[in-house]
Design a protein around this motif. Structure first.
Motif, PDB file in Angstrom:
ATOM      1  N   ALA A 293      -7.120  -0.143  20.046  1.00 12.30           N
ATOM      2  CA  ALA A 293      -5.933  -0.805  20.580  1.00 12.30           C
ATOM      3  C   ALA A 293      -6.100  -2.323  20.636  1.00 12.30           C
ATOM      4  N   LEU A 294      -7.170  -2.816  21.261  1.00 11.38           N
ATOM      5  CA  LEU A 294      -7.335  -4.261  21.409  1.00 11.38           C
ATOM      6  C   LEU A 294      -7.527  -4.973  20.068  1.00 11.38           C
ATOM      7  N   PRO A 295      -8.381  -4.472  19.159  1.00 15.98           N
ATOM      8  CA  PRO A 295      -8.448  -5.128  17.834  1.00 15.98           C
ATOM      9  C   PRO A 295      -7.109  -5.096  17.104  1.00 15.98           C
ATOM     10  N   GLY A 296      -6.380  -3.959  17.223  1.00 18.85           N
ATOM     11  CA  GLY A 296      -5.079  -3.865  16.567  1.00 18.85           C
ATOM     12  C   GLY A 296      -4.072  -4.837  17.139  1.00 18.85           C
ATOM     13  N   ILE A 297      -4.036  -4.957  18.474  1.00 22.99           N
ATOM     14  CA  ILE A 297      -3.116  -5.896  19.121  1.00 22.99           C
ATOM     15  C   ILE A 297      -3.441  -7.335  18.713  1.00 22.99           C
ATOM     16  N   TRP A 298      -4.727  -7.677  18.742  1.00 26.64           N
ATOM     17  CA  TRP A 298      -5.142  -9.034  18.387  1.00 26.64           C
ATOM     18  C   TRP A 298      -4.726  -9.388  16.963  1.00 26.64           C
ATOM     19  N   ASN A 299      -5.044  -8.541  16.024  1.00 27.14           N
ATOM     20  CA  ASN A 299      -4.696  -8.825  14.631  1.00 27.14           C
ATOM     21  C   ASN A 299      -3.190  -8.844  14.414  1.00 27.14           C
ATOM     22  N   THR A 300      -2.470  -7.976  15.116  1.00 32.67           N
ATOM     23  CA  THR A 300      -1.003  -7.961  15.000  1.00 32.67           C
ATOM     24  C   THR A 300      -0.414  -9.270  15.500  1.00 32.67           C
ATOM     25  N   GLY A 359      -5.911  -8.213  -3.171  1.00 30.99           N
ATOM     26  CA  GLY A 359      -6.920  -7.516  -2.394  1.00 30.99           C
ATOM     27  C   GLY A 359      -6.540  -7.413  -0.926  1.00 30.99           C
ATOM     28  N   PRO A 360      -7.277  -6.599  -0.161  1.00 28.00           N
ATOM     29  CA  PRO A 360      -6.934  -6.353   1.251  1.00 28.00           C
ATOM     30  C   PRO A 360      -7.321  -7.506   2.161  1.00 28.00           C
ATOM     31  N   SER A 361      -6.333  -8.227   2.647  1.00 31.52           N
ATOM     32  CA  SER A 361      -6.524  -9.258   3.666  1.00 31.52           C
ATOM     33  C   SER A 361      -5.164  -9.495   4.315  1.00 31.52           C
ATOM     34  N   THR A 428       4.853  -6.402  11.027  1.00 35.76           N
ATOM     35  CA  THR A 428       3.419  -6.688  11.026  1.00 35.76           C
ATOM     36  C   THR A 428       2.620  -5.451  11.412  1.00 35.76           C
ATOM     37  N   ALA A 429       3.080  -4.769  12.446  1.00 36.95           N
ATOM     38  CA  ALA A 429       2.369  -3.572  12.903  1.00 36.95           C
ATOM     39  C   ALA A 429       2.342  -2.502  11.815  1.00 36.95           C
ATOM     40  N   ILE A 430       3.476  -2.280  11.140  1.00 32.46           N
ATOM     41  CA  ILE A 430       3.552  -1.185  10.178  1.00 32.46           C
ATOM     42  C   ILE A 430       2.782  -1.500   8.905  1.00 32.46           C
ATOM     43  N   LEU A 431       2.587  -2.790   8.597  1.00 34.18           N
ATOM     44  CA  LEU A 431       1.857  -3.147   7.381  1.00 34.18           C
ATOM     45  C   LEU A 431       0.395  -2.715   7.451  1.00 34.18           C
ATOM     46  N   GLY A 432      -0.057  -2.333   8.645  1.00 41.17           N
ATOM     47  CA  GLY A 432      -1.404  -1.805   8.770  1.00 41.17           C
ATOM     48  C   GLY A 432      -1.639  -0.546   7.970  1.00 41.17           C
ATOM     49  N   ILE A 433      -0.582   0.188   7.674  1.00 40.08           N
ATOM     50  CA  ILE A 433      -0.716   1.396   6.859  1.00 40.08           C
ATOM     51  C   ILE A 433      -1.274   1.056   5.477  1.00 40.08           C
ATOM     52  N   LEU A 434      -1.060  -0.183   5.038  1.00 37.79           N
ATOM     53  CA  LEU A 434      -1.545  -0.612   3.723  1.00 37.79           C
ATOM     54  C   LEU A 434      -3.017  -1.007   3.739  1.00 37.79           C
ATOM     55  N   GLY A 435      -3.632  -1.004   4.915  1.00 35.05           N
ATOM     56  CA  GLY A 435      -5.053  -1.329   4.990  1.00 35.05           C
ATOM     57  C   GLY A 435      -5.381  -2.598   5.735  1.00 35.05           C
ATOM     58  N   ILE A 436      -4.357  -3.292   6.255  1.00 37.76           N
ATOM     59  CA  ILE A 436      -4.588  -4.490   7.066  1.00 37.76           C
ATOM     60  C   ILE A 436      -4.838  -4.036   8.503  1.00 37.76           C
ATOM     61  N   TYR A 437      -5.768  -4.653   9.206  1.00 32.05           N
ATOM     62  CA  TYR A 437      -6.216  -4.130  10.494  1.00 32.05           C
ATOM     63  C   TYR A 437      -5.271  -4.478  11.645  1.00 32.05           C
ATOM     64  N   THR A 438      -3.992  -4.217  11.476  1.00 33.55           N
ATOM     65  CA  THR A 438      -3.051  -4.306  12.583  1.00 33.55           C
ATOM     66  C   THR A 438      -2.943  -2.929  13.234  1.00 33.55           C
ATOM     67  N   LEU A 439      -2.052  -2.808  14.202  1.00 30.45           N
ATOM     68  CA  LEU A 439      -1.943  -1.542  14.917  1.00 30.45           C
ATOM     69  C   LEU A 439      -1.613  -0.376  13.987  1.00 30.45           C
ATOM     70  N   GLY A 440      -0.832  -0.633  12.948  1.00 28.52           N
ATOM     71  CA  GLY A 440      -0.470   0.430  12.022  1.00 28.52           C
ATOM     72  C   GLY A 440      -1.659   1.033  11.320  1.00 28.52           C
ATOM     73  N   PHE A 441      -2.697   0.239  11.080  1.00 24.50           N
ATOM     74  CA  PHE A 441      -3.904   0.750  10.436  1.00 24.50           C
ATOM     75  C   PHE A 441      -4.550   1.831  11.300  1.00 24.50           C
ATOM     76  N   TYR A 442      -4.647   1.570  12.595  1.00 25.65           N
ATOM     77  CA  TYR A 442      -5.287   2.522  13.489  1.00 25.65           C
ATOM     78  C   TYR A 442      -4.400   3.739  13.733  1.00 25.65           C
ATOM     79  N   VAL A 443      -3.086   3.545  13.718  1.00 24.90           N
ATOM     80  CA  VAL A 443      -2.174   4.690  13.827  1.00 24.90           C
ATOM     81  C   VAL A 443      -2.340   5.607  12.621  1.00 24.90           C
ATOM     82  N   ASP A 444      -2.318   5.018  11.430  1.00 27.62           N
ATOM     83  CA  ASP A 444      -2.449   5.814  10.215  1.00 27.62           C
ATOM     84  C   ASP A 444      -3.809   6.506  10.155  1.00 27.62           C
ATOM     85  N   SER A 445      -4.876   5.809  10.560  1.00 24.68           N
ATOM     86  CA  SER A 445      -6.212   6.416  10.557  1.00 24.68           C
ATOM     87  C   SER A 445      -6.277   7.601  11.509  1.00 24.68           C
ATOM     88  N   ALA A 446      -5.666   7.468  12.681  1.00 25.39           N
ATOM     89  CA  ALA A 446      -5.668   8.570  13.646  1.00 25.39           C
ATOM     90  C   ALA A 446      -4.911   9.774  13.099  1.00 25.39           C
TER      91      ALA A 446
END
Length: 491
Positions: A293-300, A359-361, A428-446
């Protein structure tokens, strides 16, 4: 030196974005990004329409999901707008619109599977919250004079239907039309989670390196958006709404037992399911907070603030492209085309393409968000600039831009920018599904690890974060006395 409140808040946000740059990962990691970008550009200018199998069905389903989802969302949103003065309704509307369509799709996929209901509800639910907010603003701005002249004793419903609706109807129709365009973008993006819309074929073609097919798909989508005024005429809308459900396609039958299990077992925190007590629950929540949660919030937040300021920069560069105060008809036509492409390309699609190239960034996400939102606001500000009448002896060139137009447009520019702040956060949050470490990344991983309890907590955190940003945005706009109610008509 004295600065106006608008300048001070601008400098504050620029300062925050500069600090965020030091915490952001903006590297290009691919070996030869410019060669890949050139290959993509070549594919766009040499589209291969003949090799696309099933593209006609994909277009129809993209339209069907958009029409059905937007129709359900608009009806539900209108009913919510009638009761929007109640705090519980406002909170409910804010909550459902704070969760992105793709998050809703990921939730429904767990128990509905690839059933058409997944795509329809994924669009309808957040759109209902958006419609409720905007419709209520439109209805509140209606001139009260017609209601005052009604006969004494007129019923509330009659007064509403005959005095308020006719005055508000043009703006309601205009905004609903804009939402249909947004619905087409949302419908296309749903293909990235497996639903049979344009996004599904776009991802497949890009993954295989078929750039000419990618170019054909993008051009078809731009053509679909650009010609909306021709095929989405008011007289034809009822026929489209009747036909749309028949083109949604078929899915496996819904197993209602899976629905019950999802809500009664799957999303219940595992320590509670396993009777581990309060200590187990606290340990589980602590692990979730510290590692996800905290890393995802920070990056978002970091990505959002950089994208917000860059959106403003893109807007200030873009609006002269279509302003009648700069250049001739040819230049403005080219400018319109560029802004239509920018605003029509969903952030998710653009970020996906840039991620494959760079690339992923965070860089692809920042650029995608800035280009899309800058294209939207630049178009709106450009239209407003064309309505400004300048003196015959007004300066030209840079001086006209700097001293005549920007000062007059700065308040609506900030209003639009802060109005989009919440939307940029959602994307921003949903773009984490693409591999960026926002909240969406952790949601998709879970979800991939079948940890639906962790995913739901993270989705709730995403919604709360969006609600907080929306509250801050409204306070900033109120403090600066920025009028955003007029954006309903412009959007």
């Amino acid at each position: 030196m004295f600065f106006s409140p608008s300048v001070r808040i601008t400098l504050c946000f620029i300062g925050i974005a500069v600090l965020c740059l030091f915490a952001a990962d903006l590297a290009i990691t691919t070996v030869n990004p410019w060669k890949d970008l050139a290959a993509l550009f070549l594919g766009v200018v040499t589209p291969d329409f003949l090799s696309l199998e099933g593209i006609g069905i994909a277009l129809l389903r993209t339209l069907a999901f958009a029409f059905t989802g937007v129709a359900l969302g608009s009806v539900s949103g209108f009913l919510l707008a009638l009761a929007f003065r109640w705090r519980i309704v406002r909170m409910f509307s804010a909550f459902i619109r704070a969760i992105h369509e793709l998050f809703w799709a990921l939730i429904f996929l767990q128990f509905f599977g690839f059933h058409p209901l997944t795509g329809v509800l994924a669009i309808a639910i957040p759109y209902a919250g958006i419609f409720a907010k905007v419709y209520s603003e439109i209805l509140d701005e209606v001139d009260p004079t017609p209601e005052r002249v009604l006969p004494v004793g007129s019923q509330t419903l009659s007064a509403f239907l005959y005095a308020r609706i006719p005055d508000a109807l043009p703006q309601l129709v205009t905004y609903t039309s804009y939402r249909l365009e947004c619905g087409l973008r949302s419908s296309a993006v749903l293909g990235f989670v497996g639903l049979p819309t344009l996004g599904y074929y776009l991802e497949s073609s890009f993954a295989q390196g078929f750039y000419s097919e990618v170019g054909a798909l993008l051009l078809l989508f731009y053509l679909l958006i650009a010609t909306m005024r021709l095929w989405a005429r008011p007289k034809l809308i009822p026929a489209y709404l009747v036909a749309a459900p028949f083109f949604l396609g078929d899915g496996l039958p819904i197993v209602w037992g899976n629905v019950v299990r999802f809500f009664t077992q799957d999303i219940v925190p595992s320590p509670i399911r396993n009777n581990e007590g309060w200590s187990g629950l606290l340990s589980w929540l602590s692990d979730l907070a510290l590692n996800e949660a905290l890393p995802g919030i920070w990056n978002t937040l970091v990505l959002t603030q950089i994208a917000l300021v860059l959106t403003g920069i893109v807007t200030l560069i873009a609006f002269p492209l279509i302003s009648q105060h700069f250049g001739g008809p040819t230049r403005r036509t080219v400018g319109h085309v560029l802004l239509v492409v920018a605003r029509s390309t969903p952030e998710y699609v653009l970020a996906y393409i840039l991620l494959q190239l760079w690339g992923p960034s965070m860089l692809p996400a920042v650029v995608a968000l800035a280009l899309h939102n800058g294209g939207i606001i630049g178009y709106l500000i450009g239209r407003r600039s064309s309505q400004i009448e300048l003196r015959p002896d007004a300066p030209r060139g840079v001086n006209r831009y700097t001293y005549e137009l920007v000062p007059r447009l700065y308040s609506p520019f900030l209003a639009f920018l802060f109005y989009r702040w919440e939307i940029i956060m959602r994307e921003t949050a949903i773009l984490g599904i693409l591999g960026i470490y926002t909240l969406g990344f952790y949601v998709d991983s879970a979800i991939q690890n079948i940890q639906f309890d962790r995913a739901m907590i993270l989705i709730l955190i995403t919604a709360l974060l969006n609600i907080v940003i929306d509250m801050i945005s409204r306070r900033v706009r109120a403090g600066l006395k920025l009028k955003v109610s007029q954006t309903c008509e412009d959007y």
